[in-house]
Design a protein around this motif. Structure first.
Motif, PDB file in Angstrom:
ATOM      1  N   ALA A   1      19.081  13.845   9.197  1.00 48.06           N
ATOM      2  CA  ALA A   1      18.412  12.826   8.381  1.00 48.06           C
ATOM      3  C   ALA A   1      17.004  12.577   8.890  1.00 48.06           C
ATOM      4  O   ALA A   1      16.729  12.712  10.089  1.00 48.06           O
ATOM      5  N   PRO A   2      16.085  12.191   8.016  1.00 47.61           N
ATOM      6  CA  PRO A   2      14.735  11.847   8.467  1.00 47.61           C
ATOM      7  C   PRO A   2      14.750  10.582   9.300  1.00 47.61           C
ATOM      8  O   PRO A   2      15.523   9.658   9.041  1.00 47.61           O
ATOM      9  N   ALA A   3      13.908  10.543  10.312  1.00 46.41           N
ATOM     10  CA  ALA A   3      13.789   9.347  11.156  1.00 46.41           C
ATOM     11  C   ALA A   3      12.869   8.339  10.489  1.00 46.41           C
ATOM     12  O   ALA A   3      11.822   8.710   9.955  1.00 46.41           O
ATOM     13  N   ASP A   4      13.254   7.067  10.531  1.00 45.53           N
ATOM     14  CA  ASP A   4      12.438   6.016   9.915  1.00 45.53           C
ATOM     15  C   ASP A   4      11.007   6.025  10.453  1.00 45.53           C
ATOM     16  O   ASP A   4      10.042   5.876   9.697  1.00 45.53           O
ATOM     17  N   SER A   5      10.872   6.198  11.769  1.00 45.48           N
ATOM     18  CA  SER A   5       9.539   6.153  12.364  1.00 45.48           C
ATOM     19  C   SER A   5       8.676   7.315  11.898  1.00 45.48           C
ATOM     20  O   SER A   5       7.458   7.175  11.710  1.00 45.48           O
ATOM     21  N   ASP A   6       9.296   8.479  11.678  1.00 49.09           N
ATOM     22  CA  ASP A   6       8.544   9.635  11.186  1.00 49.09           C
ATOM     23  C   ASP A   6       8.073   9.405   9.758  1.00 49.09           C
ATOM     24  O   ASP A   6       6.942   9.747   9.400  1.00 49.09           O
ATOM     25  N   LEU A   7       8.946   8.850   8.925  1.00 54.82           N
ATOM     26  CA  LEU A   7       8.561   8.569   7.541  1.00 54.82           C
ATOM     27  C   LEU A   7       7.444   7.531   7.501  1.00 54.82           C
ATOM     28  O   LEU A   7       6.500   7.651   6.699  1.00 54.82           O
ATOM     29  N   LEU A   8       7.538   6.505   8.344  1.00 56.70           N
ATOM     30  CA  LEU A   8       6.501   5.476   8.376  1.00 56.70           C
ATOM     31  C   LEU A   8       5.164   6.077   8.808  1.00 56.70           C
ATOM     32  O   LEU A   8       4.115   5.756   8.240  1.00 56.70           O
ATOM     33  N   GLN A   9       5.203   6.952   9.814  1.00 54.77           N
ATOM     34  CA  GLN A   9       3.960   7.586  10.258  1.00 54.77           C
ATOM     35  C   GLN A   9       3.360   8.444   9.149  1.00 54.77           C
ATOM     36  O   GLN A   9       2.140   8.432   8.924  1.00 54.77           O
ATOM     37  N   SER A  10       4.227   9.196   8.442  1.00 54.99           N
ATOM     38  CA  SER A  10       3.752  10.019   7.336  1.00 54.99           C
ATOM     39  C   SER A  10       3.131   9.166   6.240  1.00 54.99           C
ATOM     40  O   SER A  10       2.093   9.511   5.669  1.00 54.99           O
ATOM     41  N   LEU A  11       3.775   8.030   5.953  1.00 57.15           N
ATOM     42  CA  LEU A  11       3.259   7.142   4.918  1.00 57.15           C
ATOM     43  C   LEU A  11       1.915   6.555   5.331  1.00 57.15           C
ATOM     44  O   LEU A  11       0.964   6.519   4.530  1.00 57.15           O
ATOM     45  N   ASP A  12       1.803   6.115   6.568  1.00 58.14           N
ATOM     46  CA  ASP A  12       0.559   5.525   7.043  1.00 58.14           C
ATOM     47  C   ASP A  12      -0.572   6.556   7.048  1.00 58.14           C
ATOM     48  O   ASP A  12      -1.715   6.254   6.666  1.00 58.14           O
ATOM     49  N   ASP A  13      -0.273   7.768   7.465  1.00 61.76           N
ATOM     50  CA  ASP A  13      -1.279   8.830   7.448  1.00 61.76           C
ATOM     51  C   ASP A  13      -1.751   9.120   6.028  1.00 61.76           C
ATOM     52  O   ASP A  13      -2.932   9.398   5.798  1.00 61.76           O
ATOM     53  N   TRP A  14      -0.815   9.052   5.091  1.00 65.47           N
ATOM     54  CA  TRP A  14      -1.150   9.313   3.693  1.00 65.47           C
ATOM     55  C   TRP A  14      -2.057   8.202   3.155  1.00 65.47           C
ATOM     56  O   TRP A  14      -3.053   8.472   2.478  1.00 65.47           O
ATOM     57  N   VAL A  15      -1.730   6.963   3.476  1.00 68.91           N
ATOM     58  CA  VAL A  15      -2.492   5.820   2.962  1.00 68.91           C
ATOM     59  C   VAL A  15      -3.854   5.702   3.641  1.00 68.91           C
ATOM     60  O   VAL A  15      -4.875   5.495   2.979  1.00 68.91           O
ATOM     61  N   THR A  16      -3.882   5.840   4.953  1.00 68.06           N
ATOM     62  CA  THR A  16      -5.115   5.543   5.697  1.00 68.06           C
ATOM     63  C   THR A  16      -5.999   6.758   5.940  1.00 68.06           C
ATOM     64  O   THR A  16      -7.208   6.614   6.144  1.00 68.06           O
ATOM     65  N   LYS A  17      -5.417   7.965   5.934  1.00 67.50           N
ATOM     66  CA  LYS A  17      -6.184   9.167   6.253  1.00 67.50           C
ATOM     67  C   LYS A  17      -6.169  10.205   5.133  1.00 67.50           C
ATOM     68  O   LYS A  17      -6.746  11.289   5.294  1.00 67.50           O
TER      69      LYS A  17
ATOM     70  N   ASP B   1       0.825  -1.205   0.000  1.00 65.48           N
ATOM     71  CA  ASP B   1       0.000   0.000   0.000  1.00 65.48           C
ATOM     72  C   ASP B   1       0.857   1.252   0.000  1.00 65.48           C
ATOM     73  O   ASP B   1       0.449   2.297  -0.517  1.00 65.48           O
ATOM     74  N   GLY B   2       2.028   1.164   0.607  1.00 63.96           N
ATOM     75  CA  GLY B   2       2.931   2.300   0.666  1.00 63.96           C
ATOM     76  C   GLY B   2       4.372   1.840   0.709  1.00 63.96           C
ATOM     77  O   GLY B   2       4.672   0.764   1.235  1.00 63.96           O
ATOM     78  N   VAL B   3       5.268   2.668   0.171  1.00 61.13           N
ATOM     79  CA  VAL B   3       6.676   2.298   0.046  1.00 61.13           C
ATOM     80  C   VAL B   3       7.552   3.502   0.397  1.00 61.13           C
ATOM     81  O   VAL B   3       7.253   4.635  -0.005  1.00 61.13           O
ATOM     82  N   ILE B   4       8.625   3.250   1.138  1.00 61.60           N
ATOM     83  CA  ILE B   4       9.648   4.259   1.427  1.00 61.60           C
ATOM     84  C   ILE B   4      10.940   3.806   0.760  1.00 61.60           C
ATOM     85  O   ILE B   4      11.428   2.707   1.041  1.00 61.60           O
ATOM     86  N   ALA B   5      11.484   4.633  -0.128  1.00 60.26           N
ATOM     87  CA  ALA B   5      12.705   4.297  -0.862  1.00 60.26           C
ATOM     88  C   ALA B   5      13.792   5.304  -0.510  1.00 60.26           C
ATOM     89  O   ALA B   5      13.740   6.460  -0.928  1.00 60.26           O
ATOM     90  N   GLY B   6      14.772   4.866   0.274  1.00 60.33           N
ATOM     91  CA  GLY B   6      15.875   5.727   0.668  1.00 60.33           C
ATOM     92  C   GLY B   6      17.129   5.427  -0.126  1.00 60.33           C
ATOM     93  O   GLY B   6      17.490   4.267  -0.326  1.00 60.33           O
ATOM     94  N   ASP B   7      17.804   6.455  -0.617  1.00 60.61           N
ATOM     95  CA  ASP B   7      19.072   6.327  -1.342  1.00 60.61           C
ATOM     96  C   ASP B   7      19.050   5.145  -2.310  1.00 60.61           C
ATOM     97  O   ASP B   7      19.928   4.261  -2.261  1.00 60.61           O
ATOM     98  N   PRO B   8      18.073   5.066  -3.200  1.00 60.86           N
ATOM     99  CA  PRO B   8      17.917   3.864  -4.032  1.00 60.86           C
ATOM    100  C   PRO B   8      19.004   3.721  -5.096  1.00 60.86           C
ATOM    101  O   PRO B   8      19.239   4.621  -5.884  1.00 60.86           O
TER     102      PRO B   8
END
Length: 553
Positions: free
Chosen positions: A481-497, A225-232
């Motif tokens: 650097a961005p925190a993994d937990s912050d990015l995950l929360q942002s992604l979840d908010d985007w997908v679910t809300k 449903d959502g993906v975080i791609a860092g330094d790909p």
């Protein structure tokens, strides 16, 4: 560049049959079903797409102890030899059930199942050549996610590609097949543990994990449903060719870059470019302005071009810098493989040490990650001959070998409309001072993706890119650097809300864990420009005194 398809010429029909058999259950259950191709009326298979086949089940109803008791010794999801044990809570992590096993023939998997499951799944990507289960983050587990990680389909060192020399299946697993295979099995384990499939599934990876992230978006658009791609490392074939070119320059007589030489270069860059972002802080936040400033490392040339000490650069060293900072391209259209060079960031003395120049070995390029990767990849995958010397090897002498490799490992397709149309959300980020490979390559991919999907309005509905200045590979370096937990929360908010992420914030910590400073995490192409009071060191540490600003054209 078009995305090459899986080449069977070097795999052989028998190996392909093995791959097909290994993935048959996964692809039919998830990718095809979620795309709308119904292969039967089994309702629980549809839940693998992210839906809930048991809407009356309570989230988090099962404890880690009861889950472990149910799963230990069981066979489910095609995982052989499940082993489950309870890991007690610590000061930083909750109690969880650790489940490990092997998906035949050799894909190792670990699943962590918490006491209070939130109904969602988090997949952590790998690093390097994989070969072991990655460290799974405490943050996602603490938030109640079921966590998943795999070894990429083989056991070994992250800098060793010898597993791929005589095992095409292992190469394909590492290249792109391990994620859908492991995810399908993990979802079934989660179903057996909690009585339901995950409602949402997210992938997060950096470096190789970032390549895996883009690979799933491009090739398996319905898996997450959502993906975080860092330094790909998305154009892996181009990247390895660039590493090879750099190794040859650094190995040339007098071409090594020592710490002292890189310190000289860094100071010259900072003197020219540091203030161009509004504040002198040791970080070049506006590399575009630095590129236009006229900075030229040849101004540091030793008289006559020889090496006359640490106050100048020899011609051989300038040639190494030119290789490191310019684009390399291999192949012929439409199958070209490209890697852009490092920008000048003022962090060369620290950020080029491990990734590019190997100055931690006092100028020994053979200790750099770039050398180690190009050496093992060329020997075991490109040339398929461990006796080859990469320093005398012509990288693009066999275009078929490059194409065949790219068909397995590259993630360069820019038309991600199937992912977007399926409702997927993608957050990309890349450290602005990445010591391994530069952020501009990811920016170029983003720009091409915007065009491929139909323009910025379409891209903005599903994709974000952040390039934090001064941040090295996957989070090190002097920047925030961005925190993994912050990015995950942002992604979840985007997908679910449907709360789309805008400007985020990042914190740089001291070695003791205190806050050193904060910065806005600006959406590409903007950068954080200091707009606070002049000559105020305390104000310069606060994100509120920066404004996300577009570089001047």
């Amino acid at each position: 560049m078009r995305q090459p398809q899986l080449s069977l010429g070097r795999l052989g029909l028998q190996t392909f049959r093995v791959i097909r058999k290994t993935l048959e259950a996964d692809i039919n259950r998830t990718h095809l079903l979620c795309s709308g191709t119904v292969i039967g009326s089994v309702s629980f298979l549809l839940a693998a797409c992210g839906g809930n086949s048991s809407g009356d089940s309570q989230v988090g109803a099962a404890s880690a102890a009861s889950v472990c008791a149910k799963l230990n010794g069981a066979t489910t999801g095609g995982v052989a030899g499940l082993s489950a044990k309870v890991i007690p809570a610590t000061s930083t992590a909750p109690t969880y059930c650790q489940v490990t096993g092997t998906i035949p023939p050799q894909l190792g998997i670990e699943i962590r199942l918490p006491d209070d499951w939130n109904g969602k799944l988090y997949y952590q990507g790998g690093s390097g050549m994989d070969g072991s289960i990655p460290d799974l983050p405490v943050g996602a587990l603490t938030k109640g996610y079921a966590e998943v990680g795999s070894d990429g389909g083989h056991k070994g060192n992250a800098f060793d590609a010898s597993f791929a020399l005589n095992d095409p299946l292992a190469l394909n697993m590492w290249g792109h097949l391990s994620i859908p295979t492991a995810l399908s099995s993990a979802k079934e384990v989660v179903r057996d543990a909690y009585g339901r499939f995950p409602d949402r599934s997210y992938f997060d990876g950096c470096s190789t994990g970032g390549r895996e992230a883009l690979m799933t978006v491009q090739r398996y658009p319905t898996l997450f449903d959502g993906v975080i791609a860092g330094d790909p490392s998305y154009d892996f074939v181009g990247l390895i060719g660039w590493f090879n070119r750099n190794a040859k320059a650094l190995a040339a007589p007098g071409g090594a870059l020592t710490s002292a030489k890189l310190q000289l270069l860094s100071q010259a860059v900072l003197q020219k470019c540091d203030a161009l972002d509004g504040v002198v802080d040791g970080i070049v936040s506006n590399p575009a302005a630095c590129s236009k400033s006229g900075f030229d490392p040849r101004a540091l040339r030793c008289a006559g071009g020889g090496d006359s000490g640490n106050t100048c650069l020899s011609d051989a060293q300038l040639n190494s810098i030119a290789s490191l900072t310019t684009t390399a391209q291999f192949g012929t259209a439409p199958n070209t493989y490209t890697q852009v060079g490092h920008p000048f960031t003022g962090n060369e003395a620290t950020q080029w040490l491990a990734g590019s120049a190997g100055a931690k070995g006092d100028g020994d390029y053979t200790v750099s990650a770039g050398y180690l990767f190009e050496d093992t990849i060329i020997k075991n995958i490109i040339a398929r001959n461990p006796a080859v010397n990469p320093l005398t090897f012509t990288y693009d002498q066999d275009l078929n070998a490059l194409f065949s490799t790219a068909s397995i490992v590259n993630a360069t397709s820019t038309d991600i409309r199937p992912f977007i149309n399926n409702g997927g959300k993608l957050i990309m980020w890349h450290g602005g001072s990445d010591d391994f490979y530069p952020a501009q390559g990811t920016a170029n991919y983003y720009d091409a993706m915007v065009s491929a999907v139909g323009g910025k309005s379409v891209a903005d509905s599903a994709v974000r890119l952040y390039i934090p200045p001064g941040v090295g590979h996957c989070g090190n370096g002097p920047g925030a650097a961005p925190a993994d937990s912050d990015l995950l929360q942002s992604l979840d908010d985007w997908v679910t809300k449907s709360i789309s992420p805008g400007t985020r914030f990042a914190t740089k910590l001291t070695p003791s864990g205190d806050t050193a400073f904060t910065r806005p995490l600006c959406q590409y192409p903007t950068y954080p420009r200091y707009t606070g009071p002049a000559d105020d060191a305390a104000a310069a540490k606060l994100a509120r005194n920066y404004t996300c600003t577009a570089p001047s054209p």
